[in-house]
Design a protein around this motif. Structure first.
Motif, PDB file in Angstrom:
ATOM      1  N   ASP A  64     -10.555 -39.803 -21.591  1.00  0.00           N
ATOM      2  CA  ASP A  64     -10.935 -38.499 -21.259  1.00  0.00           C
ATOM      3  C   ASP A  64     -12.438 -38.454 -20.700  1.00  0.00           C
ATOM      4  O   ASP A  64     -13.213 -38.977 -21.580  1.00  0.00           O
ATOM      5  N   VAL A  65     -12.797 -37.875 -19.619  1.00  0.00           N
ATOM      6  CA  VAL A  65     -14.044 -38.074 -18.820  1.00  0.00           C
ATOM      7  C   VAL A  65     -14.615 -36.665 -19.010  1.00  0.00           C
ATOM      8  O   VAL A  65     -13.916 -35.728 -18.871  1.00  0.00           O
ATOM      9  N   PRO A  66     -16.150 -36.447 -19.047  1.00  0.00           N
ATOM     10  CA  PRO A  66     -16.654 -35.242 -19.063  1.00  0.00           C
ATOM     11  C   PRO A  66     -16.485 -34.935 -17.658  1.00  0.00           C
ATOM     12  O   PRO A  66     -16.816 -35.446 -16.666  1.00  0.00           O
ATOM     13  N   GLY A  67     -16.699 -33.396 -17.412  1.00  0.00           N
ATOM     14  CA  GLY A  67     -16.574 -33.019 -16.212  1.00  0.00           C
ATOM     15  C   GLY A  67     -17.974 -32.140 -15.415  1.00  0.00           C
ATOM     16  O   GLY A  67     -17.871 -32.183 -14.459  1.00  0.00           O
ATOM     17  N   HIS A  68     -18.835 -32.238 -16.509  1.00  0.00           N
ATOM     18  CA  HIS A  68     -20.106 -31.640 -16.188  1.00  0.00           C
ATOM     19  C   HIS A  68     -20.768 -32.800 -15.336  1.00  0.00           C
ATOM     20  O   HIS A  68     -21.015 -33.806 -15.304  1.00  0.00           O
ATOM     21  N   GLN A  69     -21.412 -32.017 -14.132  1.00  0.00           N
ATOM     22  CA  GLN A  69     -22.209 -33.022 -12.980  1.00  0.00           C
ATOM     23  C   GLN A  69     -23.274 -33.672 -13.784  1.00  0.00           C
ATOM     24  O   GLN A  69     -23.414 -35.056 -13.190  1.00  0.00           O
ATOM     25  N   ARG A  70     -24.004 -33.235 -14.794  1.00  0.00           N
ATOM     26  CA  ARG A  70     -24.930 -34.024 -15.623  1.00  0.00           C
ATOM     27  C   ARG A  70     -24.433 -35.308 -16.130  1.00  0.00           C
ATOM     28  O   ARG A  70     -25.301 -36.177 -16.331  1.00  0.00           O
ATOM     29  N   PHE A  71     -23.132 -35.419 -16.349  1.00  0.00           N
ATOM     30  CA  PHE A  71     -22.709 -36.454 -17.352  1.00  0.00           C
ATOM     31  C   PHE A  71     -21.717 -37.463 -16.398  1.00  0.00           C
ATOM     32  O   PHE A  71     -20.855 -37.995 -17.009  1.00  0.00           O
ATOM     33  N   LEU A  72     -21.921 -37.343 -15.086  1.00  0.00           N
ATOM     34  CA  LEU A  72     -21.201 -37.990 -14.123  1.00  0.00           C
ATOM     35  C   LEU A  72     -21.323 -39.565 -14.450  1.00  0.00           C
ATOM     36  O   LEU A  72     -20.066 -40.403 -14.394  1.00  0.00           O
ATOM     37  N   HIS A  73     -22.359 -39.932 -14.904  1.00  0.00           N
ATOM     38  CA  HIS A  73     -22.501 -41.318 -15.277  1.00  0.00           C
ATOM     39  C   HIS A  73     -21.721 -41.835 -16.397  1.00  0.00           C
ATOM     40  O   HIS A  73     -21.294 -43.107 -16.441  1.00  0.00           O
ATOM     41  N   ASN A  74     -21.614 -40.907 -17.385  1.00  0.00           N
ATOM     42  CA  ASN A  74     -20.479 -41.254 -18.371  1.00  0.00           C
ATOM     43  C   ASN A  74     -19.285 -41.175 -18.024  1.00  0.00           C
ATOM     44  O   ASN A  74     -18.512 -42.160 -18.262  1.00  0.00           O
ATOM     45  N   ALA A  75     -18.923 -40.459 -17.100  1.00  0.00           N
ATOM     46  CA  ALA A  75     -17.336 -40.295 -16.676  1.00  0.00           C
ATOM     47  C   ALA A  75     -17.276 -41.495 -15.749  1.00  0.00           C
ATOM     48  O   ALA A  75     -16.129 -42.178 -16.043  1.00  0.00           O
ATOM     49  N   LEU A  76     -18.116 -41.830 -14.818  1.00  0.00           N
ATOM     50  CA  LEU A  76     -17.905 -43.337 -13.986  1.00  0.00           C
ATOM     51  C   LEU A  76     -17.587 -44.595 -14.986  1.00  0.00           C
ATOM     52  O   LEU A  76     -17.164 -45.589 -14.617  1.00  0.00           O
ATOM     53  N   ALA A  77     -18.076 -44.368 -16.099  1.00  0.00           N
ATOM     54  CA  ALA A  77     -18.306 -45.547 -17.226  1.00  0.00           C
ATOM     55  C   ALA A  77     -16.788 -45.756 -17.504  1.00  0.00           C
ATOM     56  O   ALA A  77     -16.477 -46.986 -17.944  1.00  0.00           O
ATOM     57  N   GLY A  78     -15.807 -44.745 -17.381  1.00  0.00           N
ATOM     58  CA  GLY A  78     -14.797 -45.050 -18.140  1.00  0.00           C
ATOM     59  C   GLY A  78     -13.705 -44.835 -16.999  1.00  0.00           C
ATOM     60  O   GLY A  78     -12.334 -44.949 -17.468  1.00  0.00           O
ATOM     61  N   MET A  79     -13.864 -44.884 -15.739  1.00  0.00           N
ATOM     62  CA  MET A  79     -12.780 -44.738 -14.770  1.00  0.00           C
ATOM     63  C   MET A  79     -12.403 -46.040 -14.156  1.00  0.00           C
ATOM     64  O   MET A  79     -11.438 -46.216 -13.267  1.00  0.00           O
ATOM     65  N   GLY A  80     -12.979 -47.158 -14.375  1.00  0.00           N
ATOM     66  CA  GLY A  80     -12.604 -48.489 -13.701  1.00  0.00           C
ATOM     67  C   GLY A  80     -11.428 -48.949 -14.197  1.00  0.00           C
ATOM     68  O   GLY A  80     -10.834 -49.754 -13.356  1.00  0.00           O
ATOM     69  N   GLY A  81     -10.763 -48.742 -15.423  1.00  0.00           N
ATOM     70  CA  GLY A  81      -9.518 -49.455 -15.524  1.00  0.00           C
ATOM     71  C   GLY A  81      -8.335 -48.427 -15.542  1.00  0.00           C
ATOM     72  O   GLY A  81      -7.229 -48.721 -15.814  1.00  0.00           O
TER      73      GLY A  81
END
Length: 641
Positions: A64-81
């Protein structure tokens, strides 16, 4: 058991976390701040399992990834797999800015499949729901997710949740990760790292390849440190093995927490490499703020790692928004990457997603434009074409199998099969390793280039020195095959010999068909020199300067005659510079063998042959060098009987 990782995407406050909780019963918000604010700020994880009759179990991990634009770098950290995307859109709000950005990112990451979820369906009328569906369809129309099924769900009432769960399981089975080969190298991008009391360092991530078992030693990339696996958990359960496609938690020893931050990769030792220079196929988003023309500062997101660097287009030289091309990436810090990895590029400031793409060459080396274009053409093809391009790029130096395997992230055995298949087709040359060394691979064109250089070098050398019988082998290698490993150089010299380009004769490289002869006064001087050396009593060698003086020969003619005799082997130069005929030295060797001695001293040797110490020592050193004798303390032992 089959395994698939499902990831959420969508705008902030559209109900991603509550949806995952409705599907799995697990609240992904781990931080008190997230629960207080009702907003996800970091990655969250959940899971469910399906025991499918006749199809085997399916294990589903959720990111589950954060949706806020400020935390997009956190979202990207989990999308790879992620293998299956849950695009979450609140029915009462429709498509929003982060919906669009997340869809663009997921498209660039090559996620194979998607389901659309209209959440908060209980808060919207039928007209609003239909409008939201139309918005989503329009958004996805030009993406790989066009036509993705749309599910109306209310996480509050539970409406549509079961139907969505069944759809996830059905689509998840179709896109589950295949079990890895037994020798596939393990690779775990770390997206969380923390300390647990009594357990020590714990890391989590999605295992992208291979298998990991307790007791395994893994390598940290970048960094190259060793970490030992003490324990494994998958979705909270202890395991004796983690397999590619699983959300995995590892308990580590031998490495501190500060050495395995988010973005680190853990891998089977010596199977992957870190790099700062890469080439990739890159797509510039249609809504990118500007064309890519020249070098641009970027922030690269590769799995959970982010690093700043610079990007420039190679072909075409300018990318307009919406276009794709090949780019070069030069990074400020190393990343662990293989061919085929997906990445996202963002502008550091002001932050904006520029685009993304796929790594073509993780170990890029700049080259001349003509050579670069040929290399890029190969890299843009399948992995066999990439192998050919990598081998060709090494020219006459050759490249070993394990270096190629690291660029592909594949077992060396599998890569060897491909290479030998192409060698059988005449597209590669294999230099078989010796002494336990692995094979090296060459581009067939290197033979033509080596032949051209060899002919040029030999022609130039003998034009400058017509009396030279041959070019010293060490010098020939430096001129014809500079920087080439000895085994590869020997292979190429042998091929050039078979082509009739040159002839290797001992320590000399000869030019076939070329003969060096002495005529007139030069030949008479050479004959006199040999006669003078053979006229001496016993095996005593002579000083060349004294010989020249005795023959009343001028320096230049004498040096020419002596060199001719040395090149053809009639005369031998001993350590220290004294000379004698090869025939006399051979007589000495035979006499020593027949002497009955097993060992002898320098005085014994001097006395037997009537020599001074000055003439005896060069002879003994020569005998040592050709393996007739071996020095043992102050004595010599006969070994070449």
């Amino acid at each position: 058991m089959r395994r698939v990782v499902v990831g959420t995407a969508g705008h902030v406050d559209h109900g991603k976390t509550r949806l995952v909780e409705a599907l799995t019963g697990i609240d992904c918000d781990r931080w008190a701040e997230e629960k207080e604010r009702g907003i996800t700020i970091d990655l969250g994880f959940a899971h469910l399992r399906d025991q499918g009759p006749g199809e085997g179990d399916l294990q589903v991990g959720f990111v589950d990834v954060p949706g806020h634009q400020r935390f997009l770098h956190n979202a990207l950290a989990g999308m790879g797999g992620i293998r299956l995307l849950l695009l979450v859109v609140a029915a009462d709000e429709g498509v929003m800015p982060q919906t669009r950005e997340h869809v663009a990112i997921c498209s660039l990451l090559g996620i194979p499949a998607a389901l659309v979820v209209l959440t908060k369906a209980d808060l919207a009328s039928e007209d609003v729901l239909e409008l939201a569906e139309l918005e989503v369809e329009e958004l996805l129309e030009s993406t790989p997710f066009a036509g993705a099924p749309v599910h109306r769900v209310s996480s509050l009432t539970g409406d549509g949740v079961e139907e969505l769960r069944l759809a996830i399981l059905l689509l998840g089975r179709r896109h589950a990760v295949e079990p890895p080969a037994e020798d596939a190298p393990a690779r775990l991008p770390v997206d969380r790292a923390f300390l647990l009391t009594g357990l020590g360092v714990v890391v989590t991530g999605t295992l992208t390849s291979g298998r990991i078992q307790p007791g395994d030693t893994l390598e940290t990339l970048p960094g190259g440190l060793s970490a030992r696996v003490r324990g494994i958990q998958v979705h909270g359960e202890g395991r004796e093995e983690a397999v590619a496609g699983e959300r995995t938690s590892l308990q580590l020893t031998g490495v501190g927490l500060e050495k395995v931050p988010r973005g680190t990769q853990l891998a089977t030792p010596e199977t992957f490499e870190s790099t700062r220079s890469l080439v990739a196929r890159f797509t510039l988003l249609a809504d990118a703020p500007a064309p890519l023309d020249g070098t641009m500062p970027v922030r690269i997101h590769l799995y959970a790692q982010e690093v700043v660097g610079r990007m420039r287009p190679l072909e075409p030289r300018t990318l307009q928004p919406g276009e794709a091309g090949i780019v070069e990436l030069r990074l400020a810090a190393p990343v662990a990457a293989i061919r085929g990895d997906r990445f996202i590029a963002r502008r550091p400031s002001p932050a904006a997603t520029l685009g993304g793409g796929m790594i073509l060459d993780p170990q890029w080396r700049r080259r001349r434009r003509a050579e670069m274009l040929a290399t890029l053409e190969g890299l843009a093809g399948n992995h066999r074409n990439a192998l050919l391009a990598w081998v060709a790029g090494e020219r006459e130096r050759g490249i070993e199998t394990d270096r190629l395997a690291r660029r592909l992230g594949q077992p060396a055995v599998a890569v060897t099969e491909d290479l030998r298949g192409m060698a059988a087709e005449g597209r590669l040359l294999e230099v078989v390793g010796t002494g336990g060394r692995e094979s090296a691979w060459l581009d067939p064109g290197c033979l033509d280039r080596a032949e051209e250089r060899a002919r040029r070098v030999l022609d130039t050398y003998f034009a400058r020195d017509p009396m030279a019988r041959g070019l010293p082998k060490a010098e020939a290698l430096k001129r014809i095959l500079p920087g080439v490993a000895p085994t590869v150089a020997a292979f190429l010299l042998d091929r050039l010999d078979k082509r009739g380009v040159l002839t290797a004769a001992g320590g000399l490289i000869l030019q076939p068909g070329r003969e060096v002869t002495l005529e007139g006064d030069a030949k008479a001087l050479a004959d006199s020199l040999v006669e003078f050396l053979n006229r001496g009593k016993g095996p005593a060698p002579e000083n060349p300067a004294l010989v020249a003086s005795a023959l009343e020969a001028e320096d230049s003619p004498f040096e020419t005659a002596l060199r001719f005799l040395l090149d053809e082997g009639t005369v031998v130069r001993l350590p220290g510079g004294m000379i004698h005929t090869a025939a006399a030295l051979n007589d000495l060797r035979q006499d020593l063998v027949a002497s009955g001695w097993e060992r002898f001293s320098v005085p014994q040797f001097k006395e037997r042959y009537g020599l001074s110490r000055k003439t005896a020592l060069p002879l003994l050193e020569h005998l040592d060098s050709i393996g007739v004798t071996r020095r043992v303390g102050d004595e010599r032992q006969l070994v070449g009987r």
